[in-house]
Motif scaffolding. Sequence first.
Motif, short mmCIF file in Angstrom:
data_model
loop_
_atom_site.label_atom_id
_atom_site.label_comp_id
_atom_site.label_asym_id
_atom_site.label_seq_id
_atom_site.Cartn_x
_atom_site.Cartn_y
_atom_site.Cartn_z
N GLU A 256 0.23 0.09 -1.32
CA GLU A 256 -0.01 1.50 -1.63
C GLU A 256 -1.18 2.03 -0.80
OE1 GLU A 256 1.60 3.58 -3.51
OE2 GLU A 256 3.02 2.27 -4.54
N GLY A 257 -2.23 1.22 -0.67
CA GLY A 257 -3.41 1.64 0.07
C GLY A 257 -3.12 1.88 1.54
N ARG A 258 -2.38 0.98 2.17
CA ARG A 258 -2.09 1.15 3.60
C ARG A 258 -1.17 2.35 3.83
NH1 ARG A 258 2.47 -2.94 5.02
NH2 ARG A 258 1.48 -3.20 7.03
N THR A 259 -0.31 2.63 2.85
CA THR A 259 0.54 3.82 2.96
C THR A 259 -0.30 5.09 2.88
OG1 THR A 259 2.43 2.65 2.00
CG2 THR A 259 2.48 5.06 1.94
N VAL A 260 -1.24 5.12 1.93
CA VAL A 260 -2.13 6.27 1.79
C VAL A 260 -2.92 6.49 3.08
CG1 VAL A 260 -4.22 7.09 0.63
CG2 VAL A 260 -2.33 6.19 -0.72
N LEU A 261 -3.42 5.42 3.66
CA LEU A 261 -4.21 5.54 4.88
C LEU A 261 -3.36 5.99 6.06
CD1 LEU A 261 -6.52 2.42 4.45
CD2 LEU A 261 -7.22 4.81 4.42
N ARG A 262 -2.15 5.52 6.14
CA ARG A 262 -1.26 5.95 7.22
C ARG A 262 -1.00 7.46 7.11
NH1 ARG A 262 4.58 3.17 8.21
NH2 ARG A 262 4.90 3.92 6.08
N GLU A 263 -0.76 7.93 5.88
CA GLU A 263 -0.51 9.35 5.68
C GLU A 263 -1.75 10.19 5.98
OE1 GLU A 263 0.86 9.45 1.69
OE2 GLU A 263 2.91 8.77 2.19
N ALA A 264 -2.93 9.56 5.88
CA ALA A 264 -4.18 10.27 6.18
C ALA A 264 -4.54 10.20 7.67
CB ALA A 264 -5.32 9.69 5.34
N GLY A 265 -3.65 9.65 8.48
CA GLY A 265 -3.88 9.63 9.92
C GLY A 265 -4.55 8.38 10.45
N PHE A 266 -4.65 7.35 9.62
CA PHE A 266 -5.26 6.09 10.07
C PHE A 266 -4.20 5.17 10.66
CE2 PHE A 266 -8.58 7.60 7.32
CZ PHE A 266 -9.75 7.00 7.77
N ARG A 267 -4.56 4.51 11.73
CA ARG A 267 -3.73 3.47 12.33
C ARG A 267 -4.16 2.12 11.76
NH1 ARG A 267 -4.74 1.46 18.57
NH2 ARG A 267 -3.74 -0.59 18.36
N GLN A 268 -3.21 1.36 11.24
CA GLN A 268 -3.53 0.01 10.81
C GLN A 268 -3.45 -0.89 12.04
OE1 GLN A 268 -1.01 -1.87 7.86
NE2 GLN A 268 -2.48 -3.51 7.50
N TYR A 269 -4.59 -1.08 12.69
CA TYR A 269 -4.57 -1.82 13.94
C TYR A 269 -4.79 -3.31 13.73
CZ TYR A 269 -9.77 -1.93 14.09
OH TYR A 269 -11.10 -2.13 13.83
N GLU A 270 -5.08 -3.70 12.48
CA GLU A 270 -5.22 -5.11 12.13
C GLU A 270 -4.92 -5.24 10.64
OE1 GLU A 270 -7.26 -8.78 10.78
OE2 GLU A 270 -7.82 -6.72 10.26
N VAL A 271 -4.66 -6.45 10.19
CA VAL A 271 -4.23 -6.68 8.81
C VAL A 271 -5.10 -5.93 7.79
CG1 VAL A 271 -4.04 -8.44 7.00
CG2 VAL A 271 -3.15 -8.91 9.30
N SER A 272 -6.42 -5.96 7.96
CA SER A 272 -7.33 -5.36 6.99
C SER A 272 -8.05 -4.12 7.49
CB SER A 272 -8.39 -6.40 6.56
OG SER A 272 -7.78 -7.52 5.96
N ASN A 273 -7.82 -3.72 8.72
CA ASN A 273 -8.64 -2.68 9.34
C ASN A 273 -7.82 -1.48 9.79
OD1 ASN A 273 -11.62 -3.73 9.81
ND2 ASN A 273 -10.22 -5.47 9.97
N PHE A 274 -8.39 -0.29 9.53
CA PHE A 274 -7.71 0.98 9.75
C PHE A 274 -8.66 1.93 10.48
CE2 PHE A 274 -6.18 -1.20 6.06
CZ PHE A 274 -4.81 -0.96 6.00
N ALA A 275 -8.13 2.63 11.46
CA ALA A 275 -8.97 3.54 12.24
C ALA A 275 -8.19 4.78 12.62
CB ALA A 275 -9.49 2.85 13.50
N ARG A 276 -8.90 5.88 12.78
CA ARG A 276 -8.32 7.10 13.33
C ARG A 276 -9.25 7.60 14.43
NH1 ARG A 276 -9.21 10.81 7.88
NH2 ARG A 276 -11.49 10.65 7.87
#
Length: 439
Positions: A256-276
Amino acid sequence: MVLPGLQARRWLSTAATARRRHRTEDTPSPEPPGRRAALYVHWPYCEKRCSYCNFNKYIARGADEAAVRDCLVTEARTLLRLSGVRRVDSVFFGGGTPSLASPHTVAAVLEAVAQAAHLPADTEVTLEANPTSAPGPKLAAFGTAGINRLSIGLQSLDGTELRLLGRTHSARDALRTLAEARHLFPGRVSVDLMLGLPQQKVGPWLRQLQELLSCCDDHLSLYQLTLERGTTLFAQVQQGVLPAPDPELAAEMYQEGRTVLREAGFRQYEVSNFARNGALSTHNWTYWQCGQYLGIGPGAHGRFAPQGPGSHAREARIQTLEPDNWMKEVMLFGHGTRKCTSLGNLELLEEVLAMGLRTDVGVTHQHWQQFEPQMTLWDVFGASKEVKELLEQNLLLLDHRGLRCSWDGLAVLDSLLLTLLPQLQEAWQQRGPPHVPGG
């Protein structure tokens, strides 16, 4: 006594001079990979030990910071010389709680590195900070000393959870520090959020994440709690004081968390790390790409191929854990390396595979060939029935770009490696061990 600001200016001046000299060369060329590395600096002290943490850390009572500083400087110089590294691509001050150190210590280490190697003025220099040890004026002083990126150990925005974790800050402390950090280091502030705690529920945790999204910067890390033997939380669960974390709930939080972050414009560039906005961690990317890195300080880890006759293989190095013993060794030998293990060719390829697949890029054909020029990814995995099943399940992709996890596969990487690593080992045994460059 040299003031932190003056030391930082010296580092920046040294970097600028080196950059101008590089620009005026007739035929400028980048340093070969073996001459470049990231640098990790371990500060071993904390205000207290958190209930979940088993890192190499010690309570800072009576620690002689000047002595620690001198040893960090000495060890940095020694390992840069032994490694033959000519350019440092990133510096990361971790711990422990490095924000307990003085900006003077940070500036001294950076100045030593800039004197021993090329440290560009725009190099990513990260400091891990805890809210209660990093008030605004001190954060500003770290900026003057050369820090240009912060990683804040926020962990939770729930007071009960923070007390369970043994954190010394409140949610209010965390948000105030985050706001101050974003003002001082706009676009270069990362925060950590933990999931999978005992008694934690999906809905309240997602509300924390949404609250954080309203005030965070461009980098966020989601870490699942791991119960480590020897920690207070581990003992409490073992004794029945706390219920064991529910792995299915933790998996749901993560998804759920990674989906929320993707919708917020974050790229999951690693298993635990997200960046925009391109705010990836340069330093951590070196780890995942199996680049060289030097580790200085008590218990720090490193991976590099030392220079000199007969020194070709990459080595895994661990520095002496206990600070006083580490300092004695540094003063005697120039460094406190306690364990040094040469990595075999297959071991290095296993790291390339396991670390590379943690990223959304995966392992490209070009990257693989840097470590294994004779046996391609197609050779290793193309004919495997087990790998074919993973491809058909849309957990893996193997194509003209290389080998990588799908969105679904990234969430179950550990299970995929149970298939992929034995396949690599089998392919290696069938063809015999070729020479693989270590650096």
